[in-house]
Design a protein around this motif. Structure first.
Motif, PDB file in Angstrom:
ATOM      1  N   TYR A   3       0.833  -1.202   0.000  1.00 48.27           N
ATOM      2  CA  TYR A   3       0.000   0.000   0.000  1.00 48.27           C
ATOM      3  C   TYR A   3       0.875   1.261   0.000  1.00 48.27           C
ATOM      4  N   ILE A   4       1.834   1.333   0.894  1.00 49.04           N
ATOM      5  CA  ILE A   4       2.616   2.566   1.030  1.00 49.04           C
ATOM      6  C   ILE A   4       3.578   2.746  -0.141  1.00 49.04           C
ATOM      7  N   ASN A   5       4.013   1.668  -0.782  1.00 50.38           N
ATOM      8  CA  ASN A   5       4.815   1.815  -1.994  1.00 50.38           C
ATOM      9  C   ASN A   5       3.997   2.448  -3.116  1.00 50.38           C
ATOM     10  N   ARG A   6       2.721   2.154  -3.111  1.00 56.74           N
ATOM     11  CA  ARG A   6       1.833   2.737  -4.127  1.00 56.74           C
ATOM     12  C   ARG A   6       1.464   4.178  -3.795  1.00 56.74           C
ATOM     13  N   TYR A   7       1.378   4.511  -2.497  1.00 56.18           N
ATOM     14  CA  TYR A   7       0.969   5.847  -2.048  1.00 56.18           C
ATOM     15  C   TYR A   7       1.974   6.395  -1.032  1.00 56.18           C
ATOM     16  N   PRO A   8       3.204   6.674  -1.438  1.00 58.90           N
ATOM     17  CA  PRO A   8       4.253   7.078  -0.486  1.00 58.90           C
ATOM     18  C   PRO A   8       4.013   8.421   0.178  1.00 58.90           C
ATOM     19  N   ARG A   9       3.132   9.230  -0.334  1.00 59.58           N
ATOM     20  CA  ARG A   9       2.873  10.546   0.254  1.00 59.58           C
ATOM     21  C   ARG A   9       1.879  10.481   1.413  1.00 59.58           C
ATOM     22  N   GLU A  10       1.365   9.296   1.692  1.00 56.49           N
ATOM     23  CA  GLU A  10       0.427   9.106   2.814  1.00 56.49           C
ATOM     24  C   GLU A  10       1.126   9.451   4.127  1.00 56.49           C
ATOM     25  N   GLN A  11       0.464  10.225   4.962  1.00 57.88           N
ATOM     26  CA  GLN A  11       1.020  10.596   6.262  1.00 57.88           C
ATOM     27  C   GLN A  11       0.988   9.394   7.203  1.00 57.88           C
ATOM     28  N   GLY A  12       1.869   9.400   8.177  1.00 55.29           N
ATOM     29  CA  GLY A  12       1.875   8.359   9.190  1.00 55.29           C
ATOM     30  C   GLY A  12       2.940   7.307   8.950  1.00 55.29           C
ATOM     31  N   TYR A  46       3.916   3.523   8.081  1.00 54.13           N
ATOM     32  CA  TYR A  46       3.433   2.355   7.353  1.00 54.13           C
ATOM     33  C   TYR A  46       4.603   1.424   7.119  1.00 54.13           C
ATOM     34  N   ALA A  47       4.407   0.141   7.379  1.00 53.90           N
ATOM     35  CA  ALA A  47       5.390  -0.903   7.078  1.00 53.90           C
ATOM     36  C   ALA A  47       6.778  -0.568   7.614  1.00 53.90           C
ATOM     37  N   GLY A  48       6.823   0.009   8.783  1.00 53.98           N
ATOM     38  CA  GLY A  48       8.102   0.308   9.418  1.00 53.98           C
ATOM     39  C   GLY A  48       8.822   1.519   8.865  1.00 53.98           C
ATOM     40  N   THR A  49       8.107   2.361   8.128  1.00 53.09           N
ATOM     41  CA  THR A  49       8.716   3.575   7.589  1.00 53.09           C
ATOM     42  C   THR A  49       7.896   4.798   7.973  1.00 53.09           C
ATOM     43  N   THR A  50       8.596   5.893   8.194  1.00 52.02           N
ATOM     44  CA  THR A  50       7.922   7.156   8.493  1.00 52.02           C
ATOM     45  C   THR A  50       7.722   7.939   7.201  1.00 52.02           C
ATOM     46  N   PHE A  51       6.865   8.924   7.252  1.00 51.87           N
ATOM     47  CA  PHE A  51       6.626   9.784   6.097  1.00 51.87           C
ATOM     48  C   PHE A  51       7.942  10.417   5.635  1.00 51.87           C
ATOM     49  N   THR A  52       8.742  10.893   6.577  1.00 57.83           N
ATOM     50  CA  THR A  52      10.009  11.537   6.233  1.00 57.83           C
ATOM     51  C   THR A  52      10.948  10.571   5.541  1.00 57.83           C
ATOM     52  N   GLU A  53      11.035   9.357   6.036  1.00 59.64           N
ATOM     53  CA  GLU A  53      11.908   8.348   5.416  1.00 59.64           C
ATOM     54  C   GLU A  53      11.474   8.045   3.978  1.00 59.64           C
TER      55      GLU A  53
END
Length: 90
Positions: free
Chosen positions: A68-77, A79-86
């Motif tokens: 999910y987060i690979n598809r939508y990396p701009r999502e806040q919060g 996800y999958a052990g990564t922060t938005f900044t990372e």
């Protein structure tokens, strides 16, 4: 009215659908996933986010979350052990 593929409206609709799928998978997990009851996943505090990300390591749905987060990396919060900044620092 139909929106063309790639339009902002279509992308938002796809993201909402994908998020609902991820949430359904989280609710079917055999054990309580750490992000369900912990506000650190959506905290603005960097330390909270780092602590939350560390708890993702043993999550049974980390692969679905990562997809999910690979598809939508701009999502806040977190996800999958990564922060938005990372995810958004390059």
């Amino acid at each position: 009215m139909s929106h063309p593929p790639g339009s902002a409206t279509t992308l938002r609709a796809n993201q909402r659908a994908d998020l609902r799928k991820l949430q359904a998978e989280l609710s079917r997990a055999d054990w309580a996933v750490p992000c369900n009851a912990d506000r650190r996943w959506i905290s603005d505090n960097h330390l909270d986010q780092v602590q939350a990300a560390a708890l993702c390591a043993g999550c049974p749905v980390i692969i679905a979350c990562r997809n999910y987060i690979n598809r939508y990396p701009r999502e806040q919060g977190v996800y999958a052990g990564t922060t938005f900044t990372e995810r958004n620092t390059a």
